[in-house]
Write an enzyme that holds these catalytic residues in place. Sequence first.
Site, PDB file in Angstrom:
ATOM      1  N   TYR A 106      -0.254   0.460 -15.550  1.00 40.86           N
ATOM      2  CA  TYR A 106      -0.855  -0.012 -14.299  1.00 40.86           C
ATOM      3  C   TYR A 106      -2.353  -0.307 -14.503  1.00 40.86           C
ATOM      4  CZ  TYR A 106      -2.704   0.114  -9.579  1.00 40.86           C
ATOM      5  OH  TYR A 106      -3.368  -0.192  -8.427  1.00 40.86           O
ATOM      6  N   THR A 117      -9.051  -1.256  -9.806  1.00 43.34           N
ATOM      7  CA  THR A 117      -8.806   0.146  -9.481  1.00 43.34           C
ATOM      8  C   THR A 117      -9.488   1.100 -10.448  1.00 43.34           C
ATOM      9  OG1 THR A 117      -7.065   1.831  -9.646  1.00 43.34           O
ATOM     10  CG2 THR A 117      -6.629  -0.227 -10.723  1.00 43.34           C
ATOM     11  N   GLU A 162      -8.116   3.318 -11.908  1.00 39.60           N
ATOM     12  CA  GLU A 162      -7.189   3.546 -13.030  1.00 39.60           C
ATOM     13  C   GLU A 162      -7.616   2.753 -14.265  1.00 39.60           C
ATOM     14  OE1 GLU A 162      -4.382   5.493 -13.651  1.00 39.60           O
ATOM     15  OE2 GLU A 162      -5.182   6.551 -11.933  1.00 39.60           O
ATOM     16  N   SER A 192       1.939  -0.865  -7.410  1.00 33.09           N
ATOM     17  CA  SER A 192       0.756  -0.003  -7.337  1.00 33.09           C
ATOM     18  C   SER A 192       0.975   1.465  -7.670  1.00 33.09           C
ATOM     19  CB  SER A 192       0.114  -0.118  -5.962  1.00 33.09           C
ATOM     20  OG  SER A 192       0.970   0.425  -5.001  1.00 33.09           O
ATOM     21  N   GLY A 227       1.362  -4.620   2.506  1.00 36.43           N
ATOM     22  CA  GLY A 227       1.026  -3.254   2.088  1.00 36.43           C
ATOM     23  C   GLY A 227      -0.028  -2.612   2.982  1.00 36.43           C
ATOM     24  N   ASP A 234      -3.260  -1.881   2.381  1.00 38.16           N
ATOM     25  CA  ASP A 234      -4.555  -2.574   2.416  1.00 38.16           C
ATOM     26  C   ASP A 234      -4.431  -3.946   3.075  1.00 38.16           C
ATOM     27  OD1 ASP A 234      -5.183  -0.395   0.967  1.00 38.16           O
ATOM     28  OD2 ASP A 234      -5.928  -1.440  -0.799  1.00 38.16           O
ATOM     29  N   LYS A 272      -4.246  -3.946 -14.429  1.00 39.04           N
ATOM     30  CA  LYS A 272      -5.371  -4.229 -13.532  1.00 39.04           C
ATOM     31  C   LYS A 272      -6.615  -4.652 -14.328  1.00 39.04           C
ATOM     32  CE  LYS A 272      -3.969  -3.641  -9.314  1.00 39.04           C
ATOM     33  NZ  LYS A 272      -4.201  -4.658  -8.267  1.00 39.04           N
TER      34      LYS A 272
HETATM   35  O1  G4F Z   1      -1.398   9.743  -4.950  1.00 39.40           O
HETATM   36  P1  G4F Z   1      -1.275   9.433  -6.397  1.00 39.40           P
HETATM   37  O2  G4F Z   1       0.083   9.135  -6.885  1.00 39.40           O
HETATM   38  O3  G4F Z   1      -2.310   8.285  -6.689  1.00 39.40           O
HETATM   39  P2  G4F Z   1      -2.938   7.737  -8.059  1.00 39.40           P
HETATM   40  O4  G4F Z   1      -2.019   7.930  -9.196  1.00 39.40           O
HETATM   41  O5  G4F Z   1      -4.300   8.324  -8.199  1.00 39.40           O
HETATM   42  O6  G4F Z   1      -3.024   6.193  -7.779  1.00 39.40           O
HETATM   43  C1  G4F Z   1      -3.495   5.611  -6.578  1.00 39.40           C
HETATM   44  O7  G4F Z   1      -4.875   5.423  -6.616  1.00 39.40           O
HETATM   45  C2  G4F Z   1      -5.334   4.543  -7.655  1.00 39.40           C
HETATM   46  C3  G4F Z   1      -6.831   4.437  -7.544  1.00 39.40           C
HETATM   47  O8  G4F Z   1      -7.182   3.727  -6.419  1.00 39.40           O
HETATM   48  C4  G4F Z   1      -4.666   3.190  -7.513  1.00 39.40           C
HETATM   49  F1  G4F Z   1      -5.048   2.427  -8.535  1.00 39.40           F
HETATM   50  C5  G4F Z   1      -3.164   3.335  -7.484  1.00 39.40           C
HETATM   51  O9  G4F Z   1      -2.578   2.095  -7.173  1.00 39.40           O
HETATM   52  C6  G4F Z   1      -2.794   4.291  -6.384  1.00 39.40           C
HETATM   53  O10 G4F Z   1      -3.173   3.720  -5.163  1.00 39.40           O
HETATM   54  O11 G4F Z   1      -1.813  10.680  -7.253  1.00 39.40           O
HETATM   55  C7  G4F Z   1      -3.071  11.262  -7.009  1.00 39.40           C
HETATM   56  C8  G4F Z   1      -3.199  12.535  -7.804  1.00 39.40           C
HETATM   57  C9  G4F Z   1      -2.800  12.404  -9.262  1.00 39.40           C
HETATM   58  O12 G4F Z   1      -3.736  13.122 -10.028  1.00 39.40           O
HETATM   59  C10 G4F Z   1      -1.443  13.093  -9.356  1.00 39.40           C
HETATM   60  O13 G4F Z   1      -1.187  13.676 -10.617  1.00 39.40           O
HETATM   61  O14 G4F Z   1      -2.298  13.504  -7.265  1.00 39.40           O
HETATM   62  C11 G4F Z   1      -1.629  14.168  -8.322  1.00 39.40           C
HETATM   63  N1  G4F Z   1      -0.396  14.707  -7.769  1.00 39.40           N
HETATM   64  C12 G4F Z   1      -0.125  16.045  -7.664  1.00 39.40           C
HETATM   65  N2  G4F Z   1       1.081  16.211  -7.116  1.00 39.40           N
HETATM   66  C13 G4F Z   1       0.654  14.015  -7.295  1.00 39.40           C
HETATM   67  C14 G4F Z   1       1.586  14.969  -6.871  1.00 39.40           C
HETATM   68  N3  G4F Z   1       0.867  12.688  -7.173  1.00 39.40           N
HETATM   69  C15 G4F Z   1       2.039  12.289  -6.599  1.00 39.40           C
HETATM   70  N4  G4F Z   1       2.252  10.968  -6.417  1.00 39.40           N
HETATM   71  N5  G4F Z   1       2.991  13.196  -6.191  1.00 39.40           N
HETATM   72  C16 G4F Z   1       2.809  14.543  -6.299  1.00 39.40           C
HETATM   73  O15 G4F Z   1       3.658  15.354  -5.922  1.00 39.40           O
END
Ligand code: G4F
Length: 342
Positions: free
Chosen positions: A152, A128, A130, A87, A12, A14, A156
Amino acid sequence: MSKRALITGITGQDGSYLAEFLLARDYEVHGLVRRIALHDPERHLSRLVHIRDRLVLHAGSLESSASLHQVVDLVRPDECYHLAAHSFVNTSFEDDLPTLGADINGTHYLLAALNERAPACRFYFAGTSEMFGHADESPQRETSRFLPRSTYGINKLAGYHLTRNYRERFGMHASSGVLYNHESPRRGHEFVTRRIAAGVAQILAGRQERLALGNLDARRDWGHARDYVRAMWLMLQQETPDDYVVATGESHTVREFAQLAFAVAGLDHREHVFVDPELCRRAEDQPLVGDPRKARERLGWHHQVGFAQLVREMVTAECDALGLTLPLATPAAAQVVEQGEE
Ligand code: G4F
């Protein structure tokens, strides 16, 4: 003699940065991978191509206690970094059920195997933000209450408590990092930062016109994965194991990320981004922002890559991959980029 490290999740984002980091420090680096990764390296080992011949990869499964015992016996690691897990934060509990049990069992099997066969091995667990979920304070620190809101996060949190139990009950040098969002050009395509960076490049190339996103007001504490793997290593170099929040302490909205990413390419995000309600998550009321003071004071860790540099690196990498040269920014775009760099 060089130290031996065993990394789960080495394929991955990391895992690949951590492997590079350890190789540069003369470690013998071993990785646990699924058998299929060895059969189809092009697909599964793409992030490791440049260092593949310097790694020792072992086929094994976190779902099999026997295979973990075997690998631990063979490697006898000095340090073990347990990064493997499903993840992507899925908001659907039903869809996540099968992965929940597998991840928790995997962490438990691995800790048990190390405790039995390599008790002096130092162990890192990838926790995390989360786990805080619906946090009742912001920024969150090591003492903040855990209220996970996704399977998730629950998964964790179970791993975090297992790690703490092995530390307290068996005296293992076992630490957890509570890592906030960390990104890079190697980020998976489903995460928002990669979706935006890739979308910008596609639009610049004329392959698409619009980019669908979810909640633009969602706030995250975004750092660079390369900085975060350094924190993992630092935790295992301490005399005493402990748990640490690893974060920048700064938060930005998805809109800010998009604005800056489009500006880097001389584009205006308002002309291309639209909100697709299907991509909006429920229950994102408390911004996840970490307080990295403990990591700074005890580990001497501080993030080196700031928000604007991260965005620029990700957009540039996507454009490079398509053979695109970034256009000179318009004065308005340059202003956005400058603001992001402040
Ligand atoms: O990029 P995300 O999907 O990351 P999320 O859910 O924060 O999780 C990541 O970070 C965590 C903390 O380190 C980890 F535990 C986890 O494994 C992963 O690495 O979403 C980030 C933010 C959220 O608030 C989501 O609602 O972006 C918002 N978002 C807005 N539009 C979106 C989108 N997320 C995704 N994936 N796709 C969108 O179009």
